[in-house]
Enzyme design. Sequence first.
Site, PDB file in Angstrom:
ATOM      1  N   GLU A   1     107.619 -30.220  44.065  1.00 59.67           N
ATOM      2  CA  GLU A   1     109.025 -30.436  44.443  1.00 59.67           C
ATOM      3  C   GLU A   1     109.308 -30.208  45.928  1.00 59.67           C
ATOM      4  OE1 GLU A   1     111.500 -28.136  41.823  1.00 59.67           O
ATOM      5  OE2 GLU A   1     110.795 -29.172  40.030  1.00 59.67           O
TER       6      GLU A   1
ATOM      7  N   GLU B   1     105.693 -32.302  32.181  1.00 57.69           N
ATOM      8  CA  GLU B   1     106.991 -31.680  31.873  1.00 57.69           C
ATOM      9  C   GLU B   1     107.930 -32.589  31.092  1.00 57.69           C
ATOM     10  OE1 GLU B   1     108.653 -29.594  35.260  1.00 57.69           O
ATOM     11  OE2 GLU B   1     106.676 -29.358  36.179  1.00 57.69           O
TER      12      GLU B   1
HETATM   13  C1  XIL Z   1     110.455 -23.699  34.642  1.00 57.10           C
HETATM   14  C2  XIL Z   1     110.032 -22.943  33.394  1.00 57.10           C
HETATM   15  O1  XIL Z   1     110.196 -23.755  32.280  1.00 57.10           O
HETATM   16  C3  XIL Z   1     110.802 -21.685  33.251  1.00 57.10           C
HETATM   17  O2  XIL Z   1     110.283 -20.924  32.185  1.00 57.10           O
HETATM   18  C4  XIL Z   1     110.755 -20.901  34.553  1.00 57.10           C
HETATM   19  O3  XIL Z   1     111.554 -19.792  34.431  1.00 57.10           O
HETATM   20  C5  XIL Z   1     111.197 -21.723  35.717  1.00 57.10           C
HETATM   21  O4  XIL Z   1     110.419 -22.876  35.781  1.00 57.10           O
HETATM   22  N1  XIL Z   1     110.142 -27.981  37.325  1.00 57.10           N
HETATM   23  C6  XIL Z   1     108.916 -27.383  37.304  1.00 57.10           C
HETATM   24  C7  XIL Z   1     108.644 -26.318  36.317  1.00 57.10           C
HETATM   25  O5  XIL Z   1     108.009 -27.789  38.035  1.00 57.10           O
HETATM   26  O6  XIL Z   1     107.731 -25.363  36.803  1.00 57.10           O
HETATM   27  C8  XIL Z   1     109.912 -25.656  35.871  1.00 57.10           C
HETATM   28  O7  XIL Z   1     109.584 -24.752  34.828  1.00 57.10           O
HETATM   29  C9  XIL Z   1     110.931 -26.656  35.435  1.00 57.10           C
HETATM   30  C10 XIL Z   1     111.280 -27.575  36.552  1.00 57.10           C
END
Ligand code: XIL
Length: 459
Positions: free
Chosen positions: A264, A370
């Site tokens: 990101e 994700e």
């Molecule tokens: C999120 C996790 O799901 C949570 O448990 C944590 O507290 C914060 O991060 N983009 C990403 C992930 O790349 O690492 C994120 O995951 C969600 C958004």
Amino acid sequence: MKTIKIAKLLALFMIVVFYACSSDDTDEGGPDEGGNTVTKVQAAFKYSISESNPNILVLENTTQGEGEYKSEWDFGKGEAFVVDQPGLDMVEYDNAGEYRVRLIVTNSAGFTIAEEVIKVDSNGICLNNICGSDPGGDVASLKGAANGFAIGTAVQAGRLSGKYDEIMRADFNNLTAEYQMKMNIMYPSQGNYDFGPADEIVNYGLSNDMNIHGHALIWHNATPDWVENFSGTDAEFEAMVEDYITTTLTRYKGKVRSWDVVNEAIEDGSNELRNSVFRQKMGDNYIEKCYQFARNADPDVLLFYNDYNLTFDTGKQAAMFAIVDNLKAQGLIDGVGAQMHISYNGPTKEQIQSVVDGTVSRGLLMHFAELDIRANPEGDTNVSALSSQRAIAQSDKFKEVAEIYDAIPQANKFALTIWGIKDDESWLLDFWGVPDWPLLFDASFNPKEARQGFLEGLQ
Ligand code: XIL
């Protein structure tokens, strides 16, 4: 060792062709007997897996060189080199493990080597080096239905037993740590690493024949306070980042197959680089520095850039590919992770396809990372359960995503990762603060329509 020579025609029966990466490409010349300058011949080969026997590797010497040269194989089994003959070589690997296959090409100027590491598990040679997938196996499981790519889930160290364990071993063969392989957890204070939870996840995955996708070395949202408020000079900051990346990748060398190095990096709206502490202290080229540190620490690990909204936000997609192209020109990237935090009603199939097309046209691996699908993107706070109508719409979207992924050319397939196991533990509940049911299993671990749709898309 069985080495069988067969006609090139047999190539028709082969699946998936991989190109070996060449090493030692120095080409300083030397004189031949007539006093002409001779340059080394660059070794090159392709490999595939026999369709009739998953334990047989099919090798094709694709070296192209002038003059006289000799090609020899080292099949990585600790046996004598074998002189290459015209046609294809077929080599059987019966025992699980990793093998370094090398082609050594020698002429009067010297030798060059092309090499590839292949992995073998109880199902045979692992397609795309993804072990634990069983394309000919149980098509009722997600990983069994997936053809030549891994099915991943986000996991936490505290959720590796009981029902989690049962579901993970049945359906998944790729793990991403949901938060315990981020900098704030692995490097909580200067000079003190804590790899406890990360080790638990990695060891669990390895003992269950799963790949581990490392996520995420550098993320502005998981930077420990001591790094945000770093007290030393910029040079000390950069040395600290290099040490962190080197320490982490060295620890997990040969265990973690791939890493999101920077996550990101692009600012919402402007599509400029986010002004993170890493950019401030290391400069606008901090991204390539971090990928270079990673490459130096583990030349074999796969390096990914990961970001969100890459499907429908064309400006962001272009900014992402600009970063990726720059890394690729320096040989520092292997794949793109498109976070798939999407909704039942969007982005469209075409928008999702656009990020696939850009990734494939660059010859990179595609990670649908994700994945979760909001059933309540309107943010209705009064809704208390997933309606049957929404459950079907969500299931259809999971199916569509699986079908898009399945259609990716084999050489670009990597993994499709779901961001969690069960609805009530999805990060989206906190993130949006409204009810939702974005995953494949309900709060009681029961498979939802979403899992069925996803499975059908994979089959
Ligand atoms: C999120 C996790 O799901 C949570 O448990 C944590 O507290 C914060 O991060 N983009 C990403 C992930 O790349 O690492 C994120 O995951 C969600 C958004």
